[in-house]
Design a protein around this motif. Sequence first.
Motif, PDB file in Angstrom:
ATOM      1  N   ILE A   1       0.884  -0.915  -0.313  1.00  0.00           N
ATOM      2  CA  ILE A   1       0.273   0.078   0.182  1.00  0.00           C
ATOM      3  C   ILE A   1       0.846   0.805  -0.102  1.00  0.00           C
ATOM      4  CG2 ILE A   1      -1.564   1.340   0.941  1.00  0.00           C
ATOM      5  CD1 ILE A   1      -2.756  -0.754   0.135  1.00  0.00           C
ATOM      6  N   PRO A   2       2.212   1.358   0.428  1.00  0.00           N
ATOM      7  CA  PRO A   2       2.886   2.634   0.486  1.00  0.00           C
ATOM      8  C   PRO A   2       3.326   2.929  -0.732  1.00  0.00           C
ATOM      9  CG  PRO A   2       3.309   1.514   2.156  1.00  0.00           C
ATOM     10  CD  PRO A   2       2.207   0.706   1.898  1.00  0.00           C
ATOM     11  N   ALA A   3       3.638   2.305  -1.417  1.00  0.00           N
ATOM     12  CA  ALA A   3       3.772   1.612  -2.936  1.00  0.00           C
ATOM     13  C   ALA A   3       2.740   2.370  -3.481  1.00  0.00           C
ATOM     14  CB  ALA A   3       4.737   1.031  -3.359  1.00  0.00           C
ATOM     15  N   LEU A   4       1.885   1.837  -3.196  1.00  0.00           N
ATOM     16  CA  LEU A   4       0.188   2.262  -4.303  1.00  0.00           C
ATOM     17  C   LEU A   4       0.528   3.833  -3.846  1.00  0.00           C
ATOM     18  CD1 LEU A   4      -2.180   1.113  -5.562  1.00  0.00           C
ATOM     19  CD2 LEU A   4      -3.241   0.919  -3.962  1.00  0.00           C
ATOM     20  N   LEU A   5       0.428   3.493  -3.061  1.00  0.00           N
ATOM     21  CA  LEU A   5      -0.542   5.696  -2.719  1.00  0.00           C
ATOM     22  C   LEU A   5       0.760   6.381  -3.128  1.00  0.00           C
ATOM     23  CD1 LEU A   5      -1.471   4.798   0.823  1.00  0.00           C
ATOM     24  CD2 LEU A   5      -2.873   6.157  -0.962  1.00  0.00           C
ATOM     25  N   PHE A   6       2.447   6.134  -2.789  1.00  0.00           N
ATOM     26  CA  PHE A   6       3.584   6.754  -3.979  1.00  0.00           C
ATOM     27  C   PHE A   6       3.201   6.829  -4.722  1.00  0.00           C
ATOM     28  CE2 PHE A   6       7.274   7.425  -5.518  1.00  0.00           C
ATOM     29  CZ  PHE A   6       7.600   8.753  -5.205  1.00  0.00           C
ATOM     30  N   ASN A   7       2.929   5.766  -5.522  1.00  0.00           N
ATOM     31  CA  ASN A   7       2.634   5.856  -7.782  1.00  0.00           C
ATOM     32  C   ASN A   7       1.506   6.479  -7.858  1.00  0.00           C
ATOM     33  OD1 ASN A   7       4.865   3.818  -7.473  1.00  0.00           O
ATOM     34  ND2 ASN A   7       3.885   2.360  -7.579  1.00  0.00           N
ATOM     35  N   SER A   8       0.319   6.434  -6.827  1.00  0.00           N
ATOM     36  CA  SER A   8      -0.983   7.344  -7.456  1.00  0.00           C
ATOM     37  C   SER A   8      -0.375   9.376  -7.306  1.00  0.00           C
ATOM     38  CB  SER A   8      -1.785   6.864  -6.498  1.00  0.00           C
ATOM     39  OG  SER A   8      -2.825   7.789  -6.590  1.00  0.00           O
ATOM     40  N   TYR A   9       0.139   9.103  -6.267  1.00  0.00           N
ATOM     41  CA  TYR A   9       1.147  10.622  -6.077  1.00  0.00           C
ATOM     42  C   TYR A   9       1.732  11.773  -7.135  1.00  0.00           C
ATOM     43  CZ  TYR A   9       4.324  14.150  -4.330  1.00  0.00           C
ATOM     44  OH  TYR A   9       4.872  14.848  -4.316  1.00  0.00           O
ATOM     45  N   ALA A  10       2.662  10.048  -7.116  1.00  0.00           N
ATOM     46  CA  ALA A  10       3.696  10.871  -8.784  1.00  0.00           C
ATOM     47  C   ALA A  10       3.083  10.600  -9.674  1.00  0.00           C
ATOM     48  CB  ALA A  10       4.921   9.275  -8.236  1.00  0.00           C
ATOM     49  N   SER A  11       2.262   9.391 -10.333  1.00  0.00           N
ATOM     50  CA  SER A  11       1.608   9.836 -11.516  1.00  0.00           C
ATOM     51  C   SER A  11       0.889  11.135 -11.442  1.00  0.00           C
ATOM     52  CB  SER A  11       1.169   8.183 -11.575  1.00  0.00           C
ATOM     53  OG  SER A  11       0.084   8.699 -12.718  1.00  0.00           O
ATOM     54  N   SER A  12       0.216  11.798 -10.725  1.00  0.00           N
ATOM     55  CA  SER A  12      -0.837  12.400 -10.146  1.00  0.00           C
ATOM     56  C   SER A  12      -0.106  13.605 -11.290  1.00  0.00           C
ATOM     57  CB  SER A  12      -1.128  12.637  -9.185  1.00  0.00           C
ATOM     58  OG  SER A  12      -2.247  11.596  -8.599  1.00  0.00           O
ATOM     59  N   VAL A  13       1.343  14.087 -10.185  1.00  0.00           N
ATOM     60  CA  VAL A  13       2.010  15.123 -10.569  1.00  0.00           C
ATOM     61  C   VAL A  13       3.029  15.301 -11.680  1.00  0.00           C
ATOM     62  CG1 VAL A  13       3.859  15.874  -9.473  1.00  0.00           C
ATOM     63  CG2 VAL A  13       3.034  15.434  -7.519  1.00  0.00           C
ATOM     64  N   LEU A  14       3.039  14.304 -12.111  1.00  0.00           N
ATOM     65  CA  LEU A  14       3.414  14.181 -13.831  1.00  0.00           C
ATOM     66  C   LEU A  14       3.170  14.631 -14.203  1.00  0.00           C
ATOM     67  CD1 LEU A  14       6.291  11.444 -13.676  1.00  0.00           C
ATOM     68  CD2 LEU A  14       6.622  14.127 -13.398  1.00  0.00           C
ATOM     69  N   ARG A  15       1.480  14.032 -14.466  1.00  0.00           N
ATOM     70  CA  ARG A  15       0.588  14.269 -15.476  1.00  0.00           C
ATOM     71  C   ARG A  15      -0.249  15.422 -15.657  1.00  0.00           C
ATOM     72  NH1 ARG A  15      -1.341   8.997 -14.289  1.00  0.00           N
ATOM     73  NH2 ARG A  15      -1.302   7.734 -16.219  1.00  0.00           N
ATOM     74  N   ILE A  16       0.450  16.194 -13.818  1.00  0.00           N
ATOM     75  CA  ILE A  16      -0.809  17.670 -14.004  1.00  0.00           C
ATOM     76  C   ILE A  16       0.470  18.856 -14.910  1.00  0.00           C
ATOM     77  CG2 ILE A  16      -0.513  19.412 -12.134  1.00  0.00           C
ATOM     78  CD1 ILE A  16      -3.419  17.587 -13.208  1.00  0.00           C
ATOM     79  N   SER A  17       1.795  17.713 -14.372  1.00  0.00           N
ATOM     80  CA  SER A  17       2.730  18.569 -14.862  1.00  0.00           C
ATOM     81  C   SER A  17       3.312  18.964 -16.550  1.00  0.00           C
ATOM     82  CB  SER A  17       4.176  18.175 -13.903  1.00  0.00           C
ATOM     83  OG  SER A  17       3.827  19.044 -12.673  1.00  0.00           O
ATOM     84  N   GLY A  18       2.310  17.943 -16.961  1.00  0.00           N
ATOM     85  CA  GLY A  18       2.767  18.024 -18.772  1.00  0.00           C
ATOM     86  C   GLY A  18       2.935  16.624 -18.777  1.00  0.00           C
ATOM     87  N   ASP A  19       3.319  15.889 -18.261  1.00  0.00           N
ATOM     88  CA  ASP A  19       4.303  14.313 -18.820  1.00  0.00           C
ATOM     89  C   ASP A  19       3.210  13.625 -18.100  1.00  0.00           C
ATOM     90  OD1 ASP A  19       5.791  12.459 -19.268  1.00  0.00           O
ATOM     91  OD2 ASP A  19       7.237  12.884 -17.429  1.00  0.00           O
TER      92      ASP A  19
END
Length: 203
Positions: A102-120
């Motif tokens: 679960i810690p990995a799942l949440l971090f991956n969700s966070y990181a994916s969101s940040v990169l997509r919002i940043s345009g990547d």
Amino acid sequence: NFGGKEALASVGASSSSTGLVVNIAVQLFIGMNIILARHLGAKDHDAARKTCATGYLTGIILGFSLLLVGQLVALPLLRVTECPENVIGGAETYLRIYFCGIPALLFNSYASSVLRISGDSRSPFIYQSISGIVNVVFNLLFVLVFGNPVVGVAIATILAMYLTTVQFAVHLIKIEGPCKLRLFKSKFDVHTFGKIVRYGIPS
């Protein structure tokens, strides 16, 4: 399927519980997405930095909390969903191991969101595609070679999750700008957290 009907049923019986956790992870960061998109659009880098840091720390705290709580509620969750007695032992084992990811799942969700919002949107797609392939390969390895289908599939799943975490972490550490990951220098902002919750919980 390769592991037999009971193994398949054990993994399938826990799908509603794992699906609930995954949904919480994804929906939580919708609140962060909204706030971060506004700040990046307004070029308010200081506020964007606070949002990323607070989102990252929220994911870490919630991830490890759910890991611990998950060990306690795994069996009760299966009882609530009326898991058949002949597979409940395997389903509980799978669920307990899954909660370790679960810690990995949440971090991956966070990181994916940040990169997509940043345009990547390309990088999250690549990292998650690699993870999917690795998951399949490990599944077959653990089931066909080591002959432990339920435990093997669970371990394969969380190994794939943590592989994605490493890829996302390296990427976010290397980038420059307000979304850069500062592993040990991130500060939790209560006001920003309140906004994340306000937008995230309705989702």
